[in-house]
Design a protein around this motif. Structure first.
Motif, PDB file in Angstrom:
ATOM      1  N   ALA A  36       0.857  -1.182   0.000  1.00  0.00           N
ATOM      2  CA  ALA A  36       0.000   0.000   0.000  1.00  0.00           C
ATOM      3  C   ALA A  36       0.891   1.229   0.000  1.00  0.00           C
ATOM      4  O   ALA A  36       1.991   1.213   0.562  1.00  0.00           O
ATOM      5  CB  ALA A  36      -0.913   0.010   1.224  1.00  0.00           C
ATOM      6  N   VAL A  37       0.431   2.282  -0.649  1.00  0.00           N
ATOM      7  CA  VAL A  37       1.139   3.557  -0.636  1.00  0.00           C
ATOM      8  C   VAL A  37       0.600   4.353   0.545  1.00  0.00           C
ATOM      9  O   VAL A  37      -0.595   4.671   0.605  1.00  0.00           O
ATOM     10  CB  VAL A  37       0.939   4.323  -1.951  1.00  0.00           C
ATOM     11  N   GLU A  38       1.471   4.652   1.503  1.00  0.00           N
ATOM     12  CA  GLU A  38       1.038   5.226   2.776  1.00  0.00           C
ATOM     13  C   GLU A  38       1.984   6.325   3.240  1.00  0.00           C
ATOM     14  O   GLU A  38       3.195   6.226   3.077  1.00  0.00           O
ATOM     15  CB  GLU A  38       1.001   4.146   3.870  1.00  0.00           C
ATOM     16  N   ASN A  39       1.402   7.359   3.835  1.00  0.00           N
ATOM     17  CA  ASN A  39       2.152   8.371   4.575  1.00  0.00           C
ATOM     18  C   ASN A  39       2.092   7.982   6.042  1.00  0.00           C
ATOM     19  O   ASN A  39       1.008   7.859   6.615  1.00  0.00           O
ATOM     20  CB  ASN A  39       1.519   9.750   4.363  1.00  0.00           C
ATOM     21  N   VAL A  40       3.244   7.764   6.661  1.00  0.00           N
ATOM     22  CA  VAL A  40       3.281   7.250   8.023  1.00  0.00           C
ATOM     23  C   VAL A  40       2.576   8.173   9.009  1.00  0.00           C
ATOM     24  O   VAL A  40       2.110   7.730  10.064  1.00  0.00           O
ATOM     25  CB  VAL A  40       4.738   7.005   8.471  1.00  0.00           C
ATOM     26  N   GLU A  41       2.461   9.458   8.676  1.00  0.00           N
ATOM     27  CA  GLU A  41       1.806  10.381   9.589  1.00  0.00           C
ATOM     28  C   GLU A  41       0.283  10.206   9.606  1.00  0.00           C
ATOM     29  O   GLU A  41      -0.382  10.715  10.514  1.00  0.00           O
ATOM     30  CB  GLU A  41       2.151  11.828   9.222  1.00  0.00           C
ATOM     31  N   LYS A  42      -0.254   9.498   8.612  1.00  0.00           N
ATOM     32  CA  LYS A  42      -1.698   9.292   8.550  1.00  0.00           C
ATOM     33  C   LYS A  42      -1.972   7.955   7.873  1.00  0.00           C
ATOM     34  O   LYS A  42      -2.467   7.893   6.743  1.00  0.00           O
ATOM     35  CB  LYS A  42      -2.387  10.442   7.798  1.00  0.00           C
ATOM     36  N   LEU A  43      -1.664   6.873   8.560  1.00  0.00           N
ATOM     37  CA  LEU A  43      -1.862   5.537   8.013  1.00  0.00           C
ATOM     38  C   LEU A  43      -3.363   5.264   7.859  1.00  0.00           C
ATOM     39  O   LEU A  43      -4.165   5.662   8.702  1.00  0.00           O
ATOM     40  CB  LEU A  43      -1.220   4.486   8.917  1.00  0.00           C
ATOM     41  N   THR A  44      -3.721   4.578   6.793  1.00  0.00           N
ATOM     42  CA  THR A  44      -5.139   4.341   6.508  1.00  0.00           C
ATOM     43  C   THR A  44      -5.674   3.074   7.167  1.00  0.00           C
ATOM     44  O   THR A  44      -6.851   2.763   7.030  1.00  0.00           O
ATOM     45  CB  THR A  44      -5.365   4.237   4.987  1.00  0.00           C
ATOM     46  N   PHE A  45      -4.832   2.348   7.893  1.00  0.00           N
ATOM     47  CA  PHE A  45      -5.260   1.098   8.516  1.00  0.00           C
ATOM     48  C   PHE A  45      -5.970   1.358   9.840  1.00  0.00           C
ATOM     49  O   PHE A  45      -5.710   2.355  10.521  1.00  0.00           O
ATOM     50  CB  PHE A  45      -4.048   0.188   8.757  1.00  0.00           C
ATOM     51  N   ALA A  46      -6.855   0.436  10.208  1.00  0.00           N
ATOM     52  CA  ALA A  46      -7.584   0.545  11.461  1.00  0.00           C
ATOM     53  C   ALA A  46      -6.666   0.273  12.647  1.00  0.00           C
ATOM     54  O   ALA A  46      -5.573  -0.302  12.504  1.00  0.00           O
ATOM     55  CB  ALA A  46      -8.752  -0.446  11.469  1.00  0.00           C
ATOM     56  N   ASP A  47      -7.091   0.676  13.819  1.00  0.00           N
ATOM     57  CA  ASP A  47      -6.339   0.413  15.043  1.00  0.00           C
ATOM     58  C   ASP A  47      -6.061  -1.086  15.180  1.00  0.00           C
ATOM     59  O   ASP A  47      -6.949  -1.916  14.959  1.00  0.00           O
ATOM     60  CB  ASP A  47      -7.124   0.872  16.271  1.00  0.00           C
ATOM     61  N   GLY A  48      -4.831  -1.426  15.563  1.00  0.00           N
ATOM     62  CA  GLY A  48      -4.485  -2.807  15.827  1.00  0.00           C
ATOM     63  C   GLY A  48      -4.615  -3.729  14.637  1.00  0.00           C
ATOM     64  O   GLY A  48      -4.965  -4.906  14.789  1.00  0.00           O
ATOM     65  N   SER A  49      -4.281  -3.239  13.452  1.00  0.00           N
ATOM     66  CA  SER A  49      -4.442  -4.050  12.234  1.00  0.00           C
ATOM     67  C   SER A  49      -3.347  -5.091  12.054  1.00  0.00           C
ATOM     68  O   SER A  49      -3.557  -6.099  11.375  1.00  0.00           O
ATOM     69  CB  SER A  49      -4.457  -3.140  10.995  1.00  0.00           C
ATOM     70  N   PHE A  50      -2.158  -4.849  12.633  1.00  0.00           N
ATOM     71  CA  PHE A  50      -1.017  -5.742  12.440  1.00  0.00           C
ATOM     72  C   PHE A  50      -0.369  -6.025  13.792  1.00  0.00           C
ATOM     73  O   PHE A  50      -0.342  -5.163  14.677  1.00  0.00           O
ATOM     74  CB  PHE A  50       0.015  -5.117  11.493  1.00  0.00           C
ATOM     75  N   ASP A  51       0.189  -7.228  13.919  1.00  0.00           N
ATOM     76  CA  ASP A  51       0.873  -7.560  15.165  1.00  0.00           C
ATOM     77  C   ASP A  51       2.130  -6.718  15.335  1.00  0.00           C
ATOM     78  O   ASP A  51       2.344  -6.106  16.382  1.00  0.00           O
ATOM     79  CB  ASP A  51       1.223  -9.054  15.193  1.00  0.00           C
ATOM     80  N   TYR A  52       2.981  -6.702  14.308  1.00  0.00           N
ATOM     81  CA  TYR A  52       4.245  -5.975  14.379  1.00  0.00           C
ATOM     82  C   TYR A  52       4.357  -4.977  13.234  1.00  0.00           C
ATOM     83  O   TYR A  52       3.988  -5.278  12.090  1.00  0.00           O
ATOM     84  CB  TYR A  52       5.432  -6.941  14.295  1.00  0.00           C
ATOM     85  N   ILE A  53       4.895  -3.802  13.561  1.00  0.00           N
ATOM     86  CA  ILE A  53       5.252  -2.797  12.547  1.00  0.00           C
ATOM     87  C   ILE A  53       6.768  -2.714  12.527  1.00  0.00           C
ATOM     88  O   ILE A  53       7.405  -2.540  13.575  1.00  0.00           O
ATOM     89  CB  ILE A  53       4.666  -1.412  12.876  1.00  0.00           C
ATOM     90  N   PHE A  54       7.348  -2.817  11.335  1.00  0.00           N
ATOM     91  CA  PHE A  54       8.805  -2.783  11.191  1.00  0.00           C
ATOM     92  C   PHE A  54       9.192  -1.595  10.334  1.00  0.00           C
ATOM     93  O   PHE A  54       8.706  -1.428   9.203  1.00  0.00           O
ATOM     94  CB  PHE A  54       9.293  -4.074  10.548  1.00  0.00           C
ATOM     95  N   CYS A  55      10.071  -0.762  10.878  1.00  0.00           N
ATOM     96  CA  CYS A  55      10.503   0.458  10.193  1.00  0.00           C
ATOM     97  C   CYS A  55      12.022   0.520  10.256  1.00  0.00           C
ATOM     98  O   CYS A  55      12.602   0.799  11.310  1.00  0.00           O
ATOM     99  CB  CYS A  55       9.871   1.672  10.875  1.00  0.00           C
ATOM    100  N   LYS A  56      12.670   0.242   9.136  1.00  0.00           N
ATOM    101  CA  LYS A  56      14.144   0.202   9.071  1.00  0.00           C
ATOM    102  C   LYS A  56      14.662   1.339   8.205  1.00  0.00           C
ATOM    103  O   LYS A  56      14.293   1.466   7.046  1.00  0.00           O
ATOM    104  CB  LYS A  56      14.603  -1.145   8.498  1.00  0.00           C
ATOM    105  N   GLU A  57      15.508   2.179   8.788  1.00  0.00           N
ATOM    106  CA  GLU A  57      16.169   3.272   8.061  1.00  0.00           C
ATOM    107  C   GLU A  57      15.175   4.210   7.386  1.00  0.00           C
ATOM    108  O   GLU A  57      15.453   4.771   6.330  1.00  0.00           O
ATOM    109  CB  GLU A  57      17.143   2.707   7.025  1.00  0.00           C
ATOM    110  N   ALA A  58      14.023   4.397   8.020  1.00  0.00           N
ATOM    111  CA  ALA A  58      13.028   5.337   7.490  1.00  0.00           C
ATOM    112  C   ALA A  58      12.642   6.386   8.520  1.00  0.00           C
ATOM    113  O   ALA A  58      12.383   7.534   8.163  1.00  0.00           O
ATOM    114  CB  ALA A  58      11.786   4.583   7.017  1.00  0.00           C
TER     115      ALA A  58
END
Length: 302
Positions: free
Chosen positions: A107-129
Motif C-alpha cells: 500500500a502507498v502510505e504516509n506514516v503520519e496518517k496511516l489508513t489502517f484501522a487500530d491494531g491491524s497488524f501484530d508488528y510494525i517494522f521500520c528500518k532506516e526510514a
C-alpha cells in the motif's frame, strides 16, 4: 508550503528522480537479486539489520513494513511464510516488486496518517526510514496505533546520550558559543540529500515516549554496521574479499569499544511494546542480547 509537506513530496518523488526509467528500476531490482544470490557485502549489511527481528518471527504474526521503498524488507518476512504488507510514501518500486513475486501485498502510505484501522497488524517494522520523517514522533504514534504487539525501529544511534564526555564538551562549548563545537563535530546537525534532517534514535527518548503513552515495555539492541561503500558493495562477504576482511577488523574494533562503553553502537534497534510479549519472545530476546526495560505502572493513572 509547510516543511512537512515539502518533505513528503520530496520523499514521494525521490525514487522516480533517482530511477527515472523502467530500465533503471529494473536494474536496481537486478542488483538486489545479485546481492542476494552472491551474498555480497551490501547484502550482509542489510541482513544484519533484518535479523534483529529474529526473536519476533518464530510465531505466525502479521507484519507491516513502513518506509519500505523497494519492498525488500517485506520480502524478508514474506520468505519466512509470514503475512506481511509493504508500505512506502512512493509507489515507484512496490508494484514492480509484487509483479516479480517478492511481495504479495503493498500500500502507498504516509506514516503520519496511516489508513489502517487500530491494531491491524501484530508488528510494525521500520528500518532506516524513521530518520527521514519530518515529524518522527507523529509517525511512531501512528505506527503504535496500527500495531497490536510492538513497533520495531532500526535506525542510526544518537551518540550524545551514551557519551558523557561528548555531552560535557557540548555543555561547556555551548556556554560560550553554541556554534563553536560544530567546527569539530561536523555531523552534530545531519541532513541528507533528499532534504531531511537525520533523527537518530536514543534509548532515553524511546523510554520517555513509551512511558508517556502508558506502555509497558521497550527493548533495545545495538550493532555496529556502518560499513557500506559503493566501491566494494558488490564484493562477496567472505574472506576472499580484502574489503570484507578490512570490514571485519573494523567491526571487531568497534565492538570492543562498544563493549567497553567507550562508544555507542552505530545502529540501534528499539522495540516499543504495547503489551508484554510471550515467554517465547522474551527468552528469544534474552538469547539475542536485547536489553529489556519493563516499566512500573503509573500509580496515578485511572
Amino acid at each position: 508550503m509547510s516543511n512537512e509537506k515539502r518533505s513528503h513530496e520530496a520523499h514521494s518523488e525521490w525514487y522516480d528522480v533517482q530511477y527515472a526509467t523502467k530500465e533503471a528500476k529494473d536494474r536496481a531490482i537486478e542488483l538486489w537479486e545479485y546481492d542476494n544470490q552472491h551474498k555480497t557485502i551490501n547484502h550482509w549489511i542489510h541482513q544484519r539489520m533484518l535479523t534483529l527481528t529474529d526473536p519476533f518471527v518464530t510465531e505466525p504474526k502479521s507484519w507491516l513494513t513502513v518506509g519500505d521503498g523497494y519492498g525488500f524488507d517485506a520480502n524478508h518476512f514474506y520468505k519466512k511464510g509470514l503475512d506481511v504488507t509493504a508500505t512506502d510514501i512512493s509507489e515507484a518500486f512496490l508494484p514492480l516488486s509484487r509483479s516479480r513475486g517478492f511481495i504479495e501485498k503493498y500500500a502507498v502510505e504516509n506514516v503520519e496518517k496511516l489508513t489502517f484501522a487500530d491494531g491491524s497488524f501484530d508488528y510494525i517494522f521500520c528500518k532506516e526510514a524513521y530518520h527521514h520523517f519530518p515529524r518522527p514522533y507523529l509517525g511512531v504514534y501512528e505506527m503504535l496505533r496500527v500495531a497490536r504487539e510492538a513497533v520495531i525501529l532500526v535506525e542510526p544511534h544518537d551518540p550524545i546520550s551514551k557519551m558523557p564526555l561528548l555531552l560535557a564538551l557540548r555543555n561547556i562549548f555551548d556556554r560560550f558559543d553554541t556554534n563553536a563545537l560544530q567546527k569539530y563535530w561536523k555531523n552534530r546537525y545531519s541532513f541528507e540529500e533528499v532534504g531531511n534532517y537525520v533523527f537518530k534514535l536514543s534509548e532515553r527518548e524511546m523510554d520517555k515516549l513509551a512511558n508517556g503513552m502508558g506502555l509497558p515495555m521497550v527493548a533495545f539492541k545495538g550493532i555496529n554496521n556502518n560499513y557500506y561503500h559503493p566501491s566494494y558493495s558488490q564484493e562477496k562477504a567472505d574472506d576472499s574479499s580484502p574489503a570484507f576482511r578490512k570490514i571485519k577488523r573494523k567491526l571487531a574494533f568497534h565492538d570492543f569499544l562498544t563493549k567497553a562503553t567507550l562508544m555507542p553502537s552505530q545502529v540501534l534497534c528499539a522495540v516499543i511494546f504495547k503489551q508484554i510479549p510471550s515467554a517465547q519472545v522474551m527468552e528469544a530476546m534474552q538469547t539475542e542480547g536485547f536489553q529489556v526495560h519493563v516499566f512500573p505502572p503509573n500509580p496515578y493513572a485511572r
